[in-house]
Motif scaffolding. Sequence first.
Motif, PDB file in Angstrom:
ATOM      1  N   ASP A 160      38.718   5.973 -29.794  1.00 36.42           N
ATOM      2  CA  ASP A 160      37.636   6.208 -30.756  1.00 36.42           C
ATOM      3  C   ASP A 160      36.602   7.175 -30.179  1.00 36.42           C
ATOM      4  OD1 ASP A 160      38.878   4.436 -32.458  1.00 36.42           O
ATOM      5  OD2 ASP A 160      37.499   2.783 -32.060  1.00 36.42           O
ATOM      6  N   ILE A 161      36.315   7.027 -28.878  1.00 37.47           N
ATOM      7  CA  ILE A 161      35.383   7.946 -28.220  1.00 37.47           C
ATOM      8  C   ILE A 161      35.918   9.371 -28.306  1.00 37.47           C
ATOM      9  CG2 ILE A 161      34.338   8.586 -26.004  1.00 37.47           C
ATOM     10  CD1 ILE A 161      34.497   5.555 -25.268  1.00 37.47           C
ATOM     11  N   ALA A 162      37.193   9.540 -27.952  1.00 38.18           N
ATOM     12  CA  ALA A 162      37.804  10.870 -27.977  1.00 38.18           C
ATOM     13  C   ALA A 162      37.845  11.451 -29.385  1.00 38.18           C
ATOM     14  CB  ALA A 162      39.217  10.808 -27.391  1.00 38.18           C
ATOM     15  N   ALA A 163      37.927  10.590 -30.387  1.00 38.56           N
ATOM     16  CA  ALA A 163      37.960  11.056 -31.776  1.00 38.56           C
ATOM     17  C   ALA A 163      36.556  11.329 -32.324  1.00 38.56           C
ATOM     18  CB  ALA A 163      38.670  10.032 -32.659  1.00 38.56           C
ATOM     19  N   SER A 164      35.524  10.904 -31.590  1.00 33.53           N
ATOM     20  CA  SER A 164      34.153  11.044 -32.069  1.00 33.53           C
ATOM     21  C   SER A 164      33.447  12.283 -31.539  1.00 33.53           C
ATOM     22  CB  SER A 164      33.322   9.816 -31.666  1.00 33.53           C
ATOM     23  OG  SER A 164      33.850   8.647 -32.231  1.00 33.53           O
ATOM     24  N   LEU A 165      33.716  12.642 -30.281  1.00 32.52           N
ATOM     25  CA  LEU A 165      33.016  13.751 -29.634  1.00 32.52           C
ATOM     26  C   LEU A 165      33.975  14.583 -28.800  1.00 32.52           C
ATOM     27  CD1 LEU A 165      29.872  12.036 -28.009  1.00 32.52           C
ATOM     28  CD2 LEU A 165      30.021  13.161 -30.227  1.00 32.52           C
ATOM     29  N   PRO A 166      33.709  15.894 -28.675  1.00 31.66           N
ATOM     30  CA  PRO A 166      34.425  16.672 -27.658  1.00 31.66           C
ATOM     31  C   PRO A 166      34.040  16.153 -26.276  1.00 31.66           C
ATOM     32  CG  PRO A 166      33.138  18.105 -29.117  1.00 31.66           C
ATOM     33  CD  PRO A 166      32.750  16.704 -29.428  1.00 31.66           C
ATOM     34  N   ILE A 167      34.936  16.317 -25.312  1.00 35.04           N
ATOM     35  CA  ILE A 167      34.709  15.788 -23.967  1.00 35.04           C
ATOM     36  C   ILE A 167      34.782  16.926 -22.949  1.00 35.04           C
ATOM     37  CG2 ILE A 167      35.550  14.210 -22.181  1.00 35.04           C
ATOM     38  CD1 ILE A 167      36.748  12.499 -24.452  1.00 35.04           C
ATOM     39  N   GLY A 168      33.729  17.057 -22.168  1.00 31.02           N
ATOM     40  CA  GLY A 168      33.704  18.019 -21.073  1.00 31.02           C
ATOM     41  C   GLY A 168      33.950  17.286 -19.770  1.00 31.02           C
ATOM     42  N   VAL A 169      35.045  17.617 -19.096  1.00 33.72           N
ATOM     43  CA  VAL A 169      35.419  16.949 -17.850  1.00 33.72           C
ATOM     44  C   VAL A 169      35.095  17.882 -16.690  1.00 33.72           C
ATOM     45  CG1 VAL A 169      37.273  15.827 -16.568  1.00 33.72           C
ATOM     46  CG2 VAL A 169      37.275  15.745 -19.076  1.00 33.72           C
ATOM     47  N   LEU A 170      34.320  17.379 -15.735  1.00 34.02           N
ATOM     48  CA  LEU A 170      33.887  18.162 -14.584  1.00 34.02           C
ATOM     49  C   LEU A 170      34.636  17.681 -13.347  1.00 34.02           C
ATOM     50  CD1 LEU A 170      30.582  17.493 -16.097  1.00 34.02           C
ATOM     51  CD2 LEU A 170      30.999  19.855 -15.422  1.00 34.02           C
ATOM     52  N   ALA A 171      35.242  18.620 -12.634  1.00 36.51           N
ATOM     53  CA  ALA A 171      36.082  18.271 -11.495  1.00 36.51           C
ATOM     54  C   ALA A 171      35.287  17.536 -10.427  1.00 36.51           C
ATOM     55  CB  ALA A 171      36.699  19.536 -10.903  1.00 36.51           C
ATOM     56  N   ARG A 172      35.898  16.480  -9.902  1.00 36.76           N
ATOM     57  CA  ARG A 172      35.355  15.728  -8.775  1.00 36.76           C
ATOM     58  C   ARG A 172      36.381  15.766  -7.647  1.00 36.76           C
ATOM     59  NH1 ARG A 172      31.077  13.919  -7.178  1.00 36.76           N
ATOM     60  NH2 ARG A 172      31.666  11.763  -6.833  1.00 36.76           N
ATOM     61  N   PRO A 173      35.932  15.668  -6.410  1.00 42.09           N
ATOM     62  CA  PRO A 173      36.863  15.822  -5.279  1.00 42.09           C
ATOM     63  C   PRO A 173      38.072  14.890  -5.372  1.00 42.09           C
ATOM     64  CG  PRO A 173      34.596  15.733  -4.494  1.00 42.09           C
ATOM     65  CD  PRO A 173      34.552  15.424  -5.959  1.00 42.09           C
ATOM     66  N   GLY A 174      39.251  15.507  -5.258  1.00 34.44           N
ATOM     67  CA  GLY A 174      40.482  14.737  -5.145  1.00 34.44           C
ATOM     68  C   GLY A 174      41.031  14.120  -6.413  1.00 34.44           C
ATOM     69  N   SER A 175      40.452  14.438  -7.584  1.00 35.56           N
ATOM     70  CA  SER A 175      40.930  13.748  -8.791  1.00 35.56           C
ATOM     71  C   SER A 175      41.365  14.682  -9.916  1.00 35.56           C
ATOM     72  CB  SER A 175      39.844  12.800  -9.314  1.00 35.56           C
ATOM     73  OG  SER A 175      38.669  13.510  -9.640  1.00 35.56           O
ATOM     74  N   GLN A 176      41.336  16.006  -9.693  1.00 37.01           N
ATOM     75  CA  GLN A 176      41.677  16.906 -10.794  1.00 37.01           C
ATOM     76  C   GLN A 176      43.119  16.730 -11.259  1.00 37.01           C
ATOM     77  OE1 GLN A 176      40.117  17.717  -7.811  1.00 37.01           O
ATOM     78  NE2 GLN A 176      39.540  19.861  -7.933  1.00 37.01           N
ATOM     79  N   THR A 177      44.065  16.685 -10.329  1.00 34.18           N
ATOM     80  CA  THR A 177      45.472  16.536 -10.701  1.00 34.18           C
ATOM     81  C   THR A 177      45.719  15.172 -11.326  1.00 34.18           C
ATOM     82  OG1 THR A 177      46.159  18.031  -8.932  1.00 34.18           O
ATOM     83  CG2 THR A 177      47.844  16.575  -9.849  1.00 34.18           C
ATOM     84  N   ALA A 178      45.148  14.133 -10.728  1.00 34.42           N
ATOM     85  CA  ALA A 178      45.309  12.788 -11.281  1.00 34.42           C
ATOM     86  C   ALA A 178      44.728  12.709 -12.687  1.00 34.42           C
ATOM     87  CB  ALA A 178      44.640  11.764 -10.363  1.00 34.42           C
ATOM     88  N   ALA A 179      43.621  13.409 -12.940  1.00 28.45           N
ATOM     89  CA  ALA A 179      43.001  13.393 -14.266  1.00 28.45           C
ATOM     90  C   ALA A 179      43.922  14.020 -15.305  1.00 28.45           C
ATOM     91  CB  ALA A 179      41.662  14.125 -14.227  1.00 28.45           C
ATOM     92  N   ARG A 180      44.501  15.161 -14.957  1.00 27.71           N
ATOM     93  CA  ARG A 180      45.396  15.838 -15.903  1.00 27.71           C
ATOM     94  C   ARG A 180      46.617  14.984 -16.240  1.00 27.71           C
ATOM     95  NH1 ARG A 180      43.946  20.439 -12.757  1.00 27.71           N
ATOM     96  NH2 ARG A 180      45.814  20.198 -11.480  1.00 27.71           N
ATOM     97  N   HIS A 181      47.078  14.197 -15.264  1.00 26.83           N
ATOM     98  CA  HIS A 181      48.294  13.397 -15.454  1.00 26.83           C
ATOM     99  C   HIS A 181      47.995  11.927 -15.739  1.00 26.83           C
ATOM    100  CE1 HIS A 181      50.794  16.796 -14.355  1.00 26.83           C
ATOM    101  NE2 HIS A 181      50.015  16.992 -13.315  1.00 26.83           N
ATOM    102  N   SER A 182      46.735  11.616 -16.011  1.00 24.20           N
ATOM    103  CA  SER A 182      46.346  10.240 -16.304  1.00 24.20           C
ATOM    104  C   SER A 182      46.868   9.814 -17.675  1.00 24.20           C
ATOM    105  CB  SER A 182      44.818  10.109 -16.280  1.00 24.20           C
ATOM    106  OG  SER A 182      44.248  10.875 -17.334  1.00 24.20           O
ATOM    107  N   VAL A 183      46.758   8.531 -17.971  1.00 25.12           N
ATOM    108  CA  VAL A 183      47.173   8.016 -19.279  1.00 25.12           C
ATOM    109  C   VAL A 183      46.440   8.762 -20.391  1.00 25.12           C
ATOM    110  CG1 VAL A 183      47.144   5.992 -20.790  1.00 25.12           C
ATOM    111  CG2 VAL A 183      47.765   5.732 -18.379  1.00 25.12           C
ATOM    112  N   ALA A 184      45.120   8.868 -20.268  1.00 24.36           N
ATOM    113  CA  ALA A 184      44.332   9.554 -21.302  1.00 24.36           C
ATOM    114  C   ALA A 184      44.605  11.047 -21.305  1.00 24.36           C
ATOM    115  CB  ALA A 184      42.842   9.287 -21.084  1.00 24.36           C
TER     116      ALA A 184
END
Length: 199
Positions: free
Chosen positions: A128-152
């Motif tokens: 519902d959050i994702a359907a309500s607003l655009p989301i800006g994701v800012l890279a944090r150390p060590g999590s960019q690849t995991a973020a792209r391949h996460s469930v969400a």
Amino acid sequence: MRAGLPCALPGMRIGLLGGSFDPAHEGHVNISRAAMRRFRLDRVWWLVSPGNPLKARGPAPVADRIAHARQMLADPHMVATDIETRLGTRMTADTIAGLLGIFPGVRFVWLMGSDNLVQFHRWDRWRDIAASLPIGVLARPGSQTAARHSVAGRAMARARLPLSRAGTLATREPPAWVLVNLPMSPQSSTALRQSLGAG
């Protein structure tokens, strides 16, 4: 508009950065500046939460965290708020629904670190959050690849914008998200609390 809430006019682009800010630190300021620049935002509001449902430990009193956060902010385009306390909300989905009702016509963007995208699927009503607003994701150390391949990240893959379109994020109809790189700051509120406790 309710008393005590920040001022916003229709058409404004406002980034929402939620968190316990326990305590706020220079890393929060840096990602807020980066978000304003990369997503072409007019303002960034820090939503200092009463508490994080995903954290077992309770934060410091919200009034203390707000006061410290406001000391960190010298830029009038960035505002530390107690919106969730005033609205009586604890879940992000409820906070967003409340803000959209109070501020019609304002173009809100939800801001999060890439480390939060990794666990985004654990948030209450995250779709519902994702359907309500655009989301800006800012890279944090060590999590960019995991973020792209996460469930969400995988579930929202078709809604991901290329980096070249990051400046249009606030004008996009959700779902829409983009992951941007920025100079890394390893600073975290948890580390600051531990160092303050040791000191």
